[in-house]
Design a protein around this motif. Sequence first.
Motif, PDB file in Angstrom:
ATOM      1  N   LEU A  84       9.636  -5.922  -7.550  1.00 49.66           N
ATOM      2  CA  LEU A  84      10.364  -4.674  -6.650  1.00 49.66           C
ATOM      3  C   LEU A  84      11.834  -4.524  -7.132  1.00 49.66           C
ATOM      4  O   LEU A  84      12.179  -3.387  -7.321  1.00 49.66           O
ATOM      5  N   TRP A  88      13.724  -0.991  -8.472  1.00 47.83           N
ATOM      6  CA  TRP A  88      14.865  -0.445  -7.822  1.00 47.83           C
ATOM      7  C   TRP A  88      16.295  -0.687  -8.882  1.00 47.83           C
ATOM      8  O   TRP A  88      17.034   0.017  -8.472  1.00 47.83           O
ATOM      9  N   THR A 119       7.256  -5.684   0.858  1.00 42.97           N
ATOM     10  CA  THR A 119       7.707  -4.798   0.272  1.00 42.97           C
ATOM     11  C   THR A 119       8.640  -3.594   1.104  1.00 42.97           C
ATOM     12  O   THR A 119       9.552  -3.230   0.516  1.00 42.97           O
ATOM     13  N   LEU A 120       8.118  -3.515   2.486  1.00 37.98           N
ATOM     14  CA  LEU A 120       8.988  -2.804   3.399  1.00 37.98           C
ATOM     15  C   LEU A 120      10.399  -3.319   3.432  1.00 37.98           C
ATOM     16  O   LEU A 120      11.504  -2.253   3.493  1.00 37.98           O
ATOM     17  N   ALA A 123      12.354  -2.587   0.216  1.00 37.40           N
ATOM     18  CA  ALA A 123      12.540  -0.998   0.120  1.00 37.40           C
ATOM     19  C   ALA A 123      13.774  -0.741   1.014  1.00 37.40           C
ATOM     20  O   ALA A 123      14.542  -0.004   0.691  1.00 37.40           O
ATOM     21  N   GLN A 127      17.259   0.279  -0.971  1.00 38.96           N
ATOM     22  CA  GLN A 127      17.712   1.802  -0.586  1.00 38.96           C
ATOM     23  C   GLN A 127      19.181   1.648  -0.314  1.00 38.96           C
ATOM     24  O   GLN A 127      19.869   2.807  -0.680  1.00 38.96           O
ATOM     25  N   GLY A 135      12.029   6.222  -2.829  1.00 40.25           N
ATOM     26  CA  GLY A 135      12.343   4.753  -2.341  1.00 40.25           C
ATOM     27  C   GLY A 135      11.950   4.591  -0.664  1.00 40.25           C
ATOM     28  O   GLY A 135      11.695   3.933  -0.039  1.00 40.25           O
ATOM     29  N   THR A 136      11.570   5.910  -0.045  1.00 39.82           N
ATOM     30  CA  THR A 136      11.238   6.047   1.131  1.00 39.82           C
ATOM     31  C   THR A 136       9.912   6.571   1.493  1.00 39.82           C
ATOM     32  O   THR A 136       9.248   6.891   2.343  1.00 39.82           O
ATOM     33  N   LYS A 138       6.171   6.995   1.825  1.00 33.93           N
ATOM     34  CA  LYS A 138       5.149   5.814   2.096  1.00 33.93           C
ATOM     35  C   LYS A 138       4.086   5.481   1.071  1.00 33.93           C
ATOM     36  O   LYS A 138       3.788   4.331   1.005  1.00 33.93           O
ATOM     37  N   LEU A 141       5.434   3.309  -1.514  1.00 31.66           N
ATOM     38  CA  LEU A 141       5.706   2.077  -1.136  1.00 31.66           C
ATOM     39  C   LEU A 141       4.279   1.233  -0.890  1.00 31.66           C
ATOM     40  O   LEU A 141       4.153   0.242  -1.353  1.00 31.66           O
ATOM     41  N   SER A 145       3.273  -2.082  -2.900  1.00 32.61           N
ATOM     42  CA  SER A 145       2.697  -3.338  -2.288  1.00 32.61           C
ATOM     43  C   SER A 145       1.298  -3.655  -2.505  1.00 32.61           C
ATOM     44  O   SER A 145       1.000  -4.891  -2.702  1.00 32.61           O
ATOM     45  N   CYS A 153      -1.750  -2.846   1.009  1.00 32.05           N
ATOM     46  CA  CYS A 153      -1.176  -1.339   0.830  1.00 32.05           C
ATOM     47  C   CYS A 153      -1.932  -0.524   2.226  1.00 32.05           C
ATOM     48  O   CYS A 153      -1.104   0.693   2.536  1.00 32.05           O
TER      49      CYS A 153
END
Length: 326
Positions: A84, A88, A119-120, A123, A127, A135-136, A138, A141, A145, A153
């Motif tokens: 991850l 980023w 993962t969340l 993120a 971010q 990056g936001t 869903k 993401l 995941s 996921c």
Amino acid sequence: MNTITVSAPSNIALIKYMGKIEGSGNKPTNGSLSYTLENLRTFVRLTEISGDQDQWKPFVREDLTPLDLSEKGQQRFLKHFSFLKDKWGVQKNFLIESANNFPSDCGLASSASSFAALTLAAAEMFQKLNPQEWGTDKKYLSELSRQGSGSSCRSLYTPWALWQHEYAEPMALPFENLHHLVVIVEDSKKEVSSSEAHKLVTTSPRFEGRVERAEMRLRDLTTALRFDDWHIARQIVWDEFIDMHRLFETSTPSFTYMTDGSRKVLDECQKLWNKWQDGPLVTMDAGANVHLLFRNEQLKSFSDYRELFMKDFKVLAFEGIKGNVH
Ligand code: PMV
């Protein structure tokens, strides 16, 4: 101090993800449908540190059960985190702490909630440090995941999630407030991990036709739920987990998660269904425990089943909205 805490729920598949496309980063051989278990959550706290590498530690907080991750489990978690960071373009290092709000000795799988929470959390943190356009998003993401743990996921959506290829997406279905019982038949660590199970099932002669069977059930189950047909839904969900367990039993080498306890619970559920022509959806994951899902208006039968199984087993009970952990 730059720190954040994020949590994510677990989920239970009614149509199972079992079998993945080799070397695809956990892309499934068939679509799956899950119900999100809002009350069973993993909490992840990320804190920026000055050390030269990321670190993992159990998250110690009064209301949480610290995760007891094996060395291998920790490496897998850290590897996903580093994947991850690369996405980023973040170079800083972090302390990752994680814990569940459910007991760790109850044999409940937590990879779905842990990888979704990681993962969340990443993120949200990344971010702030290096915002990305996607990056936001869903779905993106969820796709990220998935590469840590397939079933995670689906944990980004509630209450229903459908996962067919790269990412999961929400699915609008009735029965948005189910009550959940887990009959804890076995609380020790399972011998065959789900990663191994995904590989072994492909050796079963019954794997031929499995994708078609699962896809057909997926279509039939969503139709049954849409038309409020609980009876058909219950039959499909039952056939589906039995199909998955038969794959385990007919693999080379063969293996099983079913114990005498599981069989006893399943027999009892079948008897009660025959008697009342109603009852919960019944399913099992790659483990011995039995999950029961009741409709909102079946609260009385939810407590009756709970009382019944408590005589012989440990039972976790979660009421739908604002569910209490008993
Ligand atoms: O996400 P994994 O690799 O732990 O696989 C999970 C597989 C099952 O829990 C057995 C089924 C599912 O769809 O969640």
